[in-house]
Design a protein around this motif. Structure first.
Motif, short mmCIF file in Angstrom:
data_model
loop_
_atom_site.label_atom_id
_atom_site.label_comp_id
_atom_site.label_asym_id
_atom_site.label_seq_id
_atom_site.Cartn_x
_atom_site.Cartn_y
_atom_site.Cartn_z
N HIS A 155 0.68 -1.14 -0.02
CA HIS A 155 0.10 0.05 -0.02
C HIS A 155 0.79 1.25 -0.05
O HIS A 155 0.18 2.45 -0.44
N TRP A 156 2.03 1.21 0.59
CA TRP A 156 2.86 2.43 0.55
C TRP A 156 4.39 2.18 0.01
O TRP A 156 5.24 2.88 0.39
N GLY A 157 4.40 1.10 -0.89
CA GLY A 157 5.62 0.88 -1.40
C GLY A 157 6.42 2.06 -2.09
O GLY A 157 7.62 2.01 -2.22
N THR A 158 5.78 3.00 -2.76
CA THR A 158 6.36 4.00 -3.32
C THR A 158 6.15 5.37 -2.63
O THR A 158 6.68 6.65 -3.06
N LYS A 159 5.70 5.09 -1.45
CA LYS A 159 5.98 6.57 -0.43
C LYS A 159 6.94 6.41 0.40
O LYS A 159 7.63 5.30 0.71
N LYS A 160 7.25 7.49 1.21
CA LYS A 160 8.34 7.56 2.20
C LYS A 160 7.78 6.82 3.37
O LYS A 160 6.82 7.49 4.09
N VAL A 161 8.38 5.76 4.07
CA VAL A 161 8.04 5.23 5.12
C VAL A 161 8.94 5.13 6.48
O VAL A 161 10.31 5.04 6.15
N ALA A 162 8.37 5.39 7.39
CA ALA A 162 9.26 5.53 8.71
C ALA A 162 8.94 4.39 9.80
O ALA A 162 7.72 4.07 9.92
N ILE A 163 10.02 3.94 10.29
CA ILE A 163 9.61 2.82 11.26
C ILE A 163 10.19 3.31 12.48
O ILE A 163 11.77 3.41 12.54
N LEU A 164 9.65 3.36 13.63
CA LEU A 164 10.06 3.87 15.16
C LEU A 164 9.71 2.73 15.93
O LEU A 164 8.84 2.10 15.78
N HIS A 165 10.68 2.60 16.97
CA HIS A 165 10.46 1.62 18.11
C HIS A 165 11.04 2.27 19.40
O HIS A 165 11.73 3.13 19.22
N ASP A 166 10.63 1.62 20.35
CA ASP A 166 10.62 2.10 21.78
C ASP A 166 11.87 1.54 22.33
O ASP A 166 12.38 1.60 23.45
N ASP A 167 12.76 0.64 21.31
CA ASP A 167 14.04 -0.09 22.07
C ASP A 167 13.63 -1.27 23.21
O ASP A 167 14.57 -1.58 23.66
N THR A 168 12.28 -1.61 23.28
CA THR A 168 12.14 -2.52 24.08
C THR A 168 12.17 -4.01 23.55
O THR A 168 12.35 -4.07 22.23
N THR A 169 12.16 -5.25 24.02
CA THR A 169 11.96 -6.50 23.61
C THR A 169 10.98 -6.51 22.63
O THR A 169 11.03 -6.99 21.43
N TYR A 170 9.59 -6.16 23.26
CA TYR A 170 8.51 -6.39 22.10
C TYR A 170 8.67 -5.28 20.92
O TYR A 170 8.53 -5.40 19.83
N GLY A 171 8.68 -3.77 21.34
CA GLY A 171 8.71 -2.98 20.31
C GLY A 171 9.75 -3.05 19.23
O GLY A 171 9.58 -2.89 17.94
N LYS A 172 10.87 -3.17 19.80
CA LYS A 172 12.00 -3.32 18.79
C LYS A 172 12.09 -4.43 17.85
O LYS A 172 12.32 -4.54 16.53
N GLY A 173 11.73 -5.63 18.65
CA GLY A 173 11.64 -7.04 17.95
C GLY A 173 10.55 -6.89 16.61
O GLY A 173 10.80 -7.36 15.69
#
Length: 364
Positions: A155-173
């Motif tokens: 759905h967004w392969g041609t758009k700018k994507v950002a991936i952010l995480h909270d550096d926890t085991t769950y969030g980063k994983g």
């Protein structure tokens, strides 16, 4: 190959049960702190299950008593909570909620021969450690990240994507699994970085994304920060599409985000409230003015599976219950449950949801 339970630990635990004593089980999760809403869900689910089990005569004629442990979603506190439950002679633990708590706690339970069934810890490491006593009644993040990565690419392969995480085991994983699949599909994210959890304001992070022209933001983390980020985006009139994972499936997200929650997408397991098998239990919760959303019914289902396995084993001894878990299927509020040799569900089932009109509903 699985390692067997330590014989000495299992025998010591079995011998600790006096005849006709009540059976102690635990529920562990964040009963206080920013995730206390979710901890309450685990507690209420386990409490309702115990009440229903006892009303039906208990397990093998024994009444069940629940012990509640607060781990604050913190690794060190989780270890302390696990040690307390072991010392109190709990034979089984529903928990923990956070993967970062479940994984270190699992080592304590493994050493003591105590059965652990997590209702909600999705990080693959939990069951990849090889502990024979560890199970979960939720799906894994490698499957969740696969679904999220594919959706972003489609759905967004041609758009700018950002991936952010909270550096926890769950969030980063979860963020890493999503990024892995997105990259496999030939899409490279414009931004991949961590954010500091526990802040009251994320307007600076959102402003940076807006300046970078980000079209879609994938968040690996918990609902409190996700809610504050969608609010910050809407306050700036920034029409970024926010997508996140299963922790977004809680009424608390909508309460914190307010109208800004509208349109937020996330993956969650198939909502068990819609199961015919869960209808009576759902009505019992609602009669108590409690909506069993998020992981409530998974907590109930974990206790339900344990009780059924004990009956099939004809014993409360953990190593016999564990053998029954591996050799039988179980009919629960979550539907049919089968475990593989790792203690995972044989069927991984992630579904897309969207926040709409103040609640989350399946994405059409």
């Amino acid at each position: 190959m699985r390692r067997p339970l330590a014989l000495a630990a299992a025998l010591a635990l079995a011998l600790s049960f006096p005849a006709h004593a009540e059976v102690l089980i635990g529920v562990a999760g964040p009963m206080s702190g920013k995730l206390a809403w979710t901890g309450t869900q685990l507690k209420r689910g386990a409490e309702m299950a115990v009440a229903q089990i006892n009303a039906a005569g208990g397990v093998l004629g024994e009444q069940v008593r629940l012990i509640v442990a607060d781990d604050f979603c913190d690794p060190q506190q989780a270890v302390a909570a696990a040690r307390k439950l072991v010392a109190d002679r709990a034979v089984f633990v529903v928990g923990h909620y956070c993967s970062g708590a479940s994984i270190p706690a699992s080592k304590i339970y493994a050493a003591a021969g105590v059965l652990q069934i997590s209702p909600s810890s999705t990080n693959p490491t939990l069951t990849e450690q090889g502990h024979a006593n560890v199970f979960r009644v939720c799906s894994r993040d490698d499957a969740q990240g696969l679904k999220a990565g594919n959706y972003l690419a489609d759905h967004w392969g041609t758009k700018k994507v950002a991936i952010l995480h909270d550096d926890t085991t769950y969030g980063k994983g979860l963020a890493e699994e999503t990024k892995k699949q997105l990259n496999k599909r030939g899409v490279t994210e414009a931004i991949y970085q961590s954010y500091e959890p526990g802040k009251d304001d994320y307007s600076a992070e959102i402003a940076d994304l807006q300046t970078a022209g980000i079209a879609v933001l994938y968040l690996g983390g918990y609902h409190t920060e996700a809610a504050l980020m969608v609010r910050a985006a809407r306050e700036r009139a920034f029409p970024v599409q926010v997508i996140s994972g299963d922790d977004t499936a809680t009424e608390a997200f909508g309460l914190i985000a307010g109208p800004a929650a509208e349109g937020t997408l996330f993956t969650f397991v198939a909502d068990p409230r819609r199961n015919a098998e869960a209808a009576e239990v759902v009505e019992r919760f609602r009669a108590e003015n409690f909506e069993p959303d998020s992981w409530t019914l998974h907590s109930y289902g974990a206790a339900e599976v344990w009780a059924q396995a004990a009956r099939k084993a004809g014993s409360l001894e953990p190593h016999k219950v564990i053998a029954a878990l591996r050799n039988h299927a179980f009919e629960t509020v979550l539907g049919r449950i089968d475990f593989d040799e790792k203690g995972d569900l044989t069927v991984q089932n992630w579904v897309w949801y969207v926040w709409k009109g103040g609640e989350y509903v399946p994405l059409e």
